[in-house]
Design an enzyme around this catalytic site. Structure first.
Site, short mmCIF file in Angstrom:
data_model
loop_
_atom_site.label_atom_id
_atom_site.label_comp_id
_atom_site.label_asym_id
_atom_site.label_seq_id
_atom_site.Cartn_x
_atom_site.Cartn_y
_atom_site.Cartn_z
CG ASP A 1 -28.57 -1.15 58.52
OD1 ASP A 1 -29.21 -1.90 58.98
OD2 ASP A 1 -28.74 -0.04 58.28
CD GLU B 1 -35.64 0.41 55.02
OE1 GLU B 1 -35.34 0.73 56.10
OE2 GLU B 1 -36.75 0.69 54.31
CG ASN C 1 -40.03 -1.82 53.27
OD1 ASN C 1 -39.31 -2.84 52.98
ND2 ASN C 1 -39.49 -0.63 53.65
CD GLU D 1 -40.67 1.70 59.48
OE1 GLU D 1 -41.03 2.39 60.26
OE2 GLU D 1 -39.45 1.39 59.09
CG HIS E 1 -32.89 -1.73 59.51
ND1 HIS E 1 -31.85 -0.98 58.80
CD2 HIS E 1 -33.88 -1.44 59.06
CE1 HIS E 1 -32.45 -0.14 57.94
NE2 HIS E 1 -33.73 -0.38 57.90
O1 G3I Z 1 -33.93 17.52 56.73
C1 G3I Z 1 -33.44 17.78 57.86
C2 G3I Z 1 -32.20 18.94 57.81
O2 G3I Z 1 -33.10 19.91 57.38
C3 G3I Z 1 -31.68 19.07 59.10
O3 G3I Z 1 -30.65 20.03 58.93
C4 G3I Z 1 -31.03 17.92 59.68
C5 G3I Z 1 -30.44 18.03 61.10
O4 G3I Z 1 -30.31 16.87 61.66
O5 G3I Z 1 -31.83 16.88 59.83
C6 G3I Z 1 -32.51 16.70 58.65
O6 G3I Z 1 -33.59 15.63 58.67
C7 G3I Z 1 -32.98 14.13 59.09
C8 G3I Z 1 -33.31 13.27 57.83
O7 G3I Z 1 -33.04 11.95 58.29
C9 G3I Z 1 -32.77 13.68 56.45
O8 G3I Z 1 -31.51 13.71 56.81
C10 G3I Z 1 -33.71 13.63 60.45
O9 G3I Z 1 -33.02 14.33 61.54
C11 G3I Z 1 -33.28 12.30 60.53
O10 G3I Z 1 -34.00 11.95 61.64
C12 G3I Z 1 -33.60 11.44 59.44
O11 G3I Z 1 -33.49 9.92 59.55
C13 G3I Z 1 -33.69 9.25 58.60
C14 G3I Z 1 -34.89 8.13 59.31
O12 G3I Z 1 -35.15 7.29 58.23
C15 G3I Z 1 -36.06 9.15 59.82
O13 G3I Z 1 -37.13 8.16 60.16
C16 G3I Z 1 -32.39 8.45 58.17
O14 G3I Z 1 -31.60 9.11 57.56
C17 G3I Z 1 -33.00 7.11 57.23
O15 G3I Z 1 -32.06 6.23 56.87
C18 G3I Z 1 -34.11 6.33 57.87
O16 G3I Z 1 -34.49 5.51 57.12
C19 G3I Z 1 -35.47 4.55 57.52
C20 G3I Z 1 -36.43 3.98 56.46
O17 G3I Z 1 -36.87 5.10 55.78
C21 G3I Z 1 -37.46 3.18 56.89
N1 G3I Z 1 -36.99 2.13 57.64
C22 G3I Z 1 -35.82 2.36 58.91
C23 G3I Z 1 -34.98 3.36 58.40
C24 G3I Z 1 -34.06 3.51 59.29
O18 G3I Z 1 -34.48 4.36 60.45
#
Ligand code: G3I
Length: 345
Positions: A266, A264, A199, A158, A235
């Site tokens: 969905d 990715e 990507n 990105e 997405h």
């Molecule tokens: O790790 C913490 C944990 O300690 C805490 O308890 C919990 C409470 O909410 O949060 C956890 O972190 C989360 C993390 O995912 C791991 O689960 C974050 O809040 C959450 O914001 C994060 O979201 C991820 C997101 O990227 C962040 O940018 C999504 O799971 C993940 O699917 C998403 O993936 C991205 C790709 O990497 C890049 N392209 C877009 C895609 C979708 O946004």
């Protein structure tokens, strides 16, 4: 004897009956083999560890996996110099035991960076010169650890904004645009056999973003930078039109010598779920796979999670969800069956 030989020759020369073609695939793994493509999913590491039905489905259906979060910088180096590889290692180990290839995600991104890094840059305790060394060490350490075990790395993720400018990030601000070429060179040095990708999302349809990404890839190639692939995140949402020109965009990048992957995919919807929306969603998944298969360079079709039980969508888009191939109980949705019906290669 002679008539027998002639009869045999005639039988062999006859066209095979229609029913002798490959039978319809029973699952995505079989589809992947029949179509000569890798079919992958992002992996939620907690679910992989704790949910036997999730683990079984992932390992049975998919030939490729990507860590949804476990290989991001905040996950692997939460404190400076203290690496935590357990989750990423577990994912790679599970993949190899189940004949799955792995996409490493992601080395350079503006999100999910550890606080020590973002705060250090913000308060000036990490200088630009030091930052460059930190990025080089991060890439080298992570790529080396999985040398030979990662098919493809999302090296930069990105890096272009919606308006076609380079994304504002600590990397661009403090290192200048050269950080992109550096990242590819460092990754290549650490694992010369891994495919190195740029990507991004919305490069399925957004013209300014496509054009900048295209020029960027072209320039990197011209400079001899080791870049090998372009990942289209994909997405999508059924409230927006399907990106009808996607296959052509893939072809343009393939024309630069790039391998292509959908990394990715969905397809979300505004809730509640209805049979009509599920049918529309199925059409989007089917078209995305058909588009990928129509481009010879497209080697991987990865979904961003395979079950609505674990999807990033509801947490990010208020009132939206149901974006995956299987529902919360891992029952196949129309989209899953639509993929099994795709015949292209
Ligand atoms: O790790 C913490 C944990 O300690 C805490 O308890 C919990 C409470 O909410 O949060 C956890 O972190 C989360 C993390 O995912 C791991 O689960 C974050 O809040 C959450 O914001 C994060 O979201 C991820 C997101 O990227 C962040 O940018 C999504 O799971 C993940 O699917 C998403 O993936 C991205 C790709 O990497 C890049 N392209 C877009 C895609 C979708 O946004």
């Amino acid at each position: 004897m002679k008539p027998l030989i002639i009869a045999l020759a005639l039988v062999l020369a006859l066209p095979a009956p229609a029913s002798a073609g490959p039978r319809p695939p029973r699952d995505l793994r079989e589809l992947a083999h029949q179509q000569g493509i890798k079919i992958g999913s992002a992996v939620n590491i907690a679910a992989l560890r704790d949910e036997a039905d999730y683990r079984k489905m992932l390992n049975h259906q998919f030939t490729h996996v990507t860590a949804e979060n476990a290989m991001k910088w905040e996950s692997v180096e939460p404190e400076r110099g203290r690496y935590t590889w357990a989750d990423a290692d577990a994912l790679v180990h599970n993949a190899h035991r189940n004949r799955q290839r792995v996409r490493g995600h992601t080395l350079v991104w503006h999100n999910q960076l550890p606080a020590w890094l973002t705060e250090g840059v913000a308060d000036g305790s990490i200088t630009p010169r030091e930052l460059k060394g930190i990025l080089r060490d991060h890439i080298t350490t992570q790529v080396r650890r999985y040398k030979g075990k990662i098919r493809a790395w999302d090296v930069v993720n990105e890096v272009v904004e919606e308006d076609g400018s380079l994304r504002q990030s600590i990397w661009l601000t403090h290192l200048g645009p050269g950080y992109i070429a550096d990242a590819f060179r460092w990754a290549h040095r650490a694992d010369p056999h891994a495919k190195l990708y740029i990507n991004d999302y919305n490069i399925e349809w957004n013209a300014p973003k496509i054009e900048t990404t295209f020029s960027l890839v072209k320039d990197l190639k011209a400079q001899g930078v080791p870049i090998h692939g372009v990942g289209f995140q994909g997405h999508l949402g059924i409230q927006y039109d399907y990106p009808a020109d996607w296959a052509n965009v893939m072809r343009r990048f393939a024309g630069l010598g790039m391998e292509i992957a959908i990394t990715e995919l969905d397809v979300r919807m505004v809730l509640p779920v209805t049979p009509e929306k599920l049918a529309t969603q199925a059409g989007y998944y089917r078209r995305a796979l058909t588009d990928c298969l129509s481009v010879k360079a497209c080697k991987e079709f990865t979904v961003w999670g395979f079950t609505d039980r674990h999807s990033w969508v509801p947490g990010w888009f208020d009132g939206e969800g149901a974006a995956c191939l299987l529902d919360e109980n891992l029952a196949p949705k129309p989209a899953y069956r639509a993929l099994l019906g795709v015949r292209a290669r």
